[in-house]
Design an enzyme around this catalytic site. Structure first.
Site, mmCIF file in Angstrom:
data_model
loop_
_atom_site.group_PDB
_atom_site.id
_atom_site.type_symbol
_atom_site.label_atom_id
_atom_site.label_comp_id
_atom_site.label_asym_id
_atom_site.label_seq_id
_atom_site.Cartn_x
_atom_site.Cartn_y
_atom_site.Cartn_z
ATOM 1 C CE LYS A 132 4.455 8.787 60.648
ATOM 2 N NZ LYS A 132 3.971 9.141 59.306
ATOM 3 C CG ASP A 172 6.641 11.569 59.043
ATOM 4 O OD1 ASP A 172 5.617 11.534 58.356
ATOM 5 O OD2 ASP A 172 6.782 12.392 59.968
HETATM 6 P P1 NDP Z 1 10.735 16.823 55.878
HETATM 7 O O1 NDP Z 1 11.576 16.559 57.073
HETATM 8 O O2 NDP Z 1 11.248 16.481 54.537
HETATM 9 O O3 NDP Z 1 10.294 18.367 55.871
HETATM 10 C C1 NDP Z 1 9.637 18.952 56.932
HETATM 11 C C2 NDP Z 1 9.551 20.437 56.685
HETATM 12 O O4 NDP Z 1 8.739 21.031 57.710
HETATM 13 C C3 NDP Z 1 10.902 21.128 56.763
HETATM 14 O O5 NDP Z 1 10.924 22.186 55.847
HETATM 15 C C4 NDP Z 1 10.961 21.642 58.195
HETATM 16 O O6 NDP Z 1 11.776 22.767 58.378
HETATM 17 C C5 NDP Z 1 9.499 22.019 58.394
HETATM 18 N N1 NDP Z 1 9.140 21.996 59.815
HETATM 19 C C6 NDP Z 1 9.282 20.967 60.680
HETATM 20 N N2 NDP Z 1 8.850 21.324 61.893
HETATM 21 C C7 NDP Z 1 8.419 22.601 61.786
HETATM 22 C C8 NDP Z 1 7.859 23.534 62.680
HETATM 23 N N3 NDP Z 1 7.647 23.200 63.965
HETATM 24 N N4 NDP Z 1 7.530 24.761 62.208
HETATM 25 C C9 NDP Z 1 7.735 25.080 60.914
HETATM 26 N N5 NDP Z 1 8.260 24.237 60.014
HETATM 27 C C10 NDP Z 1 8.601 23.031 60.442
HETATM 28 O O7 NDP Z 1 9.324 16.081 56.161
HETATM 29 P P2 NDP Z 1 8.186 15.682 55.128
HETATM 30 O O8 NDP Z 1 8.099 16.699 54.049
HETATM 31 O O9 NDP Z 1 8.361 14.250 54.782
HETATM 32 O O10 NDP Z 1 6.887 15.754 56.062
HETATM 33 C C11 NDP Z 1 6.133 16.962 56.211
HETATM 34 C C12 NDP Z 1 4.743 16.616 56.718
HETATM 35 O O11 NDP Z 1 4.091 15.750 55.789
HETATM 36 C C13 NDP Z 1 4.698 15.878 58.063
HETATM 37 O O12 NDP Z 1 3.527 16.252 58.753
HETATM 38 C C14 NDP Z 1 4.577 14.418 57.636
HETATM 39 O O13 NDP Z 1 4.003 13.604 58.650
HETATM 40 C C15 NDP Z 1 3.645 14.574 56.446
HETATM 41 N N6 NDP Z 1 3.640 13.462 55.519
HETATM 42 C C16 NDP Z 1 4.808 13.038 54.924
HETATM 43 C C17 NDP Z 1 4.777 11.995 54.030
HETATM 44 C C18 NDP Z 1 5.983 11.575 53.274
HETATM 45 O O14 NDP Z 1 5.838 10.749 52.369
HETATM 46 N N7 NDP Z 1 7.176 12.106 53.549
HETATM 47 C C19 NDP Z 1 3.538 11.250 53.762
HETATM 48 C C20 NDP Z 1 2.340 11.846 54.350
HETATM 49 C C21 NDP Z 1 2.440 12.896 55.222
HETATM 50 P P3 NDP Z 1 13.396 22.617 58.411
HETATM 51 O O15 NDP Z 1 13.790 22.442 56.978
HETATM 52 O O16 NDP Z 1 13.860 23.925 58.997
HETATM 53 O O17 NDP Z 1 13.700 21.426 59.243
#
Ligand code: NDP
Length: 452
Positions: A132, A172
């Site tokens: 990571k 991510d």
């Molecule tokens: P994105 O950046 O696309 O989206 C993240 C989302 O989470 C956004 O809506 C963001 O809000 C919100 N967010 C981030 N931090 C906070 C917080 N502290 N409190 C509330 N909301 C928050 O990321 P992903 O969708 O790719 O990833 C989301 C999760 O899934 C992570 O834990 C990641 O590790 C996990 N994951 C992702 C994978 C992937 O393929 N992308 C694979 C497996 C797991 P805002 O829009 O306001 O920034």
């Protein structure tokens, strides 16, 4: 799982030693504890693994690389960030895991993610090691030029440590196809054509169909298996609360809508929106467009569609049959879990990595809520990354249907493994199942590789 007193003591003693070495790494310690609870007693029951000290070896990465990233912002000021790549293990395949750009990124966060990735990647059954990386760079409010300059500066160092067949990053939080394009572009400039060095690329750059959708779709395929296996039930007609509005949340919501589920909430770092009639595809398209610009708020979505926005709040108080935390770590705590249980929630499956606190997980297990941990439930993303690597190696591109079928098959298979190792009387403890099944494959590889 009810662990016996001696197993409890063994885990506590193990954790005391781990804690002494890593006292400042709270996310990493949390992840290790969740794994050790289930895996350490299992390891002790297997002399081969116990003598090889597999878990002790597994809590140390192969290496952790930390580097300076220097770039110019739009005003001509020099900005300095810190970059990370933690290569956990390549016992099963090339190092593999995403890059996260978020101000909360530090060594503890990257280590917890890389450690979790080890079990997740093992569960996919594909030849994938674990890693990571990322940076404390905050893309919120940054212009596209600034994001591109940052990505290029980040790659000036990272390119020395990655490559096809060696270490293959993906996206991510804060890193989507656009950022992957900028980073891969820098790598191509420095080293030449090498599509196998990154996954999550756009189709023209050698990406796979369905990679953007894979984590969210895979999460819902996994939840379907949980419902079917435990309750003989399906999704149609149910309600769901979803957190997040990024990649994982968007495609989890899309699949839920396709399956006839009413999606009642979406959230972001500014709050959550309540959608009493259920999110529509048209509304979801609006969210996708909105969130393609970093630094936007779901408040704009709520205002556009006349919905209520709850500033600074989390969505877990909204009654629903199922909950899908898809935002970030520790976003669902004990109080949130009590609220979900009180409101009759029957299934929680984690789209994000470690979104539920240990207290929340205990509450779900004590109350018979079906709980799908992230390392199993969100493995669809890395699984399709593994398929992207396979396509790149063969210089071919499978169709969307082919990839979707393979993704469903992989998620079914992960579910089967979690069931096999997670049986506790008449119930399935998916945390136990996922941890032990993921561990077992890595442990066999470690033993076969010798003491290295
Ligand atoms: P994105 O950046 O696309 O989206 C993240 C989302 O989470 C956004 O809506 C963001 O809000 C919100 N967010 C981030 N931090 C906070 C917080 N502290 N409190 C509330 N909301 C928050 O990321 P992903 O969708 O790719 O990833 C989301 C999760 O899934 C992570 O834990 C990641 O590790 C996990 N994951 C992702 C994978 C992937 O393929 N992308 C694979 C497996 C797991 P805002 O829009 O306001 O920034």
């Amino acid at each position: 799982m009810k662990v016996s007193f001696s197993a409890d003591r063994m885990v506590n003693e193990f954790m005391e030693q781990v804690q002494a070495k890593h006292s400042h790494e709270k996310e990493f310690l949390q992840a290790v504890h969740e794994v050790a609870k289930y895996v350490l007693p299992y390891e002790m029951s297997k002399p081969e693994y116990r003598d090889a000290k597999v878990l002790w070896r597994l809590i140390e990465p192969d290496r952790a690389i930390i580097f300076r990233v220097v770039w110019y912002d739009d005003k001509g000021n020099v900005q300095v960030n810190r970059g990370y790549r933690v290569q956990w293990t390549n016992a099963l395949g090339p190092y593999k895991g995403g890059l996260r750009f978020h101000p909360s990124v530090n060594l503890s966060v990257i280590k917890f993610l890389a450690f979790e990735q080890t079990f997740k990647n093992s569960l996919t059954g594909l030849p994938l090691g674990a890693a990571k990386g990322g940076s404390d760079f905050n893309p919120q409010g940054r212009s596209e030029d600034e994001i591109r300059r940052f990505c290029q500066a980040f790659m000036l160092e990272l390119h020395k440590h990655i490559g096809e067949g060696f270490d293959v990053p993906a996206g991510d939080i804060g890193v989507g196809q656009r950022e992957i394009g900028f980073m891969y572009g820098t790598l191509v400039k420095l080293r030449g054509y090498e599509p196998g060095a990154f996954t999550g690329k756009t189709l023209e750059l050698g990406g796979s169909h369905l990679r953007p959708e894979a984590t969210g779709y895979g999460l819902i395929y996994f939840a379907q298996e949980m419902l079917r296996y435990n309750l003989g039930d399906d999704m149609s007609g149910k309600t769901a609360v979803v957190s997040g509005a990024g990649n994982v949340a968007q495609f989890a919501a899309e699949k839920l809508i396709q399956l006839g589920v009413r999606v009642l909430t979406m959230s972001d770092s500014t709050g959550f929106v309540y959608i009493p009639d259920g999110l529509t595809i048209e509304q979801l398209e609006f969210i996708k467009q909105l969130k393609s610009k970093r630094g936007t708020s779901l408040r704009q979505f709520a205002e556009k569609f006349g919905l209520t926005f709850y500033e600074g709040k989390k969505p877990w108080s909204v009654p629903a049959d199922m909950a899908f935390p898809c935002a970030t770590q520790n976003e669902l705590d004990g109080d949130d879990a009590k609220e979900l249980v009180k409101n009759g929630c029957k299934l929680v499956a984690e789209g994000a990595n470690m979104p539920s606190t240990p207290e929340a997980i205990s509450i779900f297990l004590e109350n018979g809520v079906l709980f799908g941990p992230g390392k199993a439930a969100n493995a669809g993303g890395v699984a399709v990354s593994g398929l992207e690597m396979a396509q790149n190696a063969q210089r071919i591109q499978w169709t969307r249907e082919e990839v979707d079928n393979k993704l469903r098959e992989i998620m079914r298979n992960i579910h089967e493994q979690a069931v096999e190792f997670g049986k506790e009387g008449n119930t399935i403890n998916y945390i136990r199942g996922a941890n032990i099944a993921g561990y077992d494959r890595v442990a066999r590889a470690f033993v076969n590789l010798g003491v290295i």
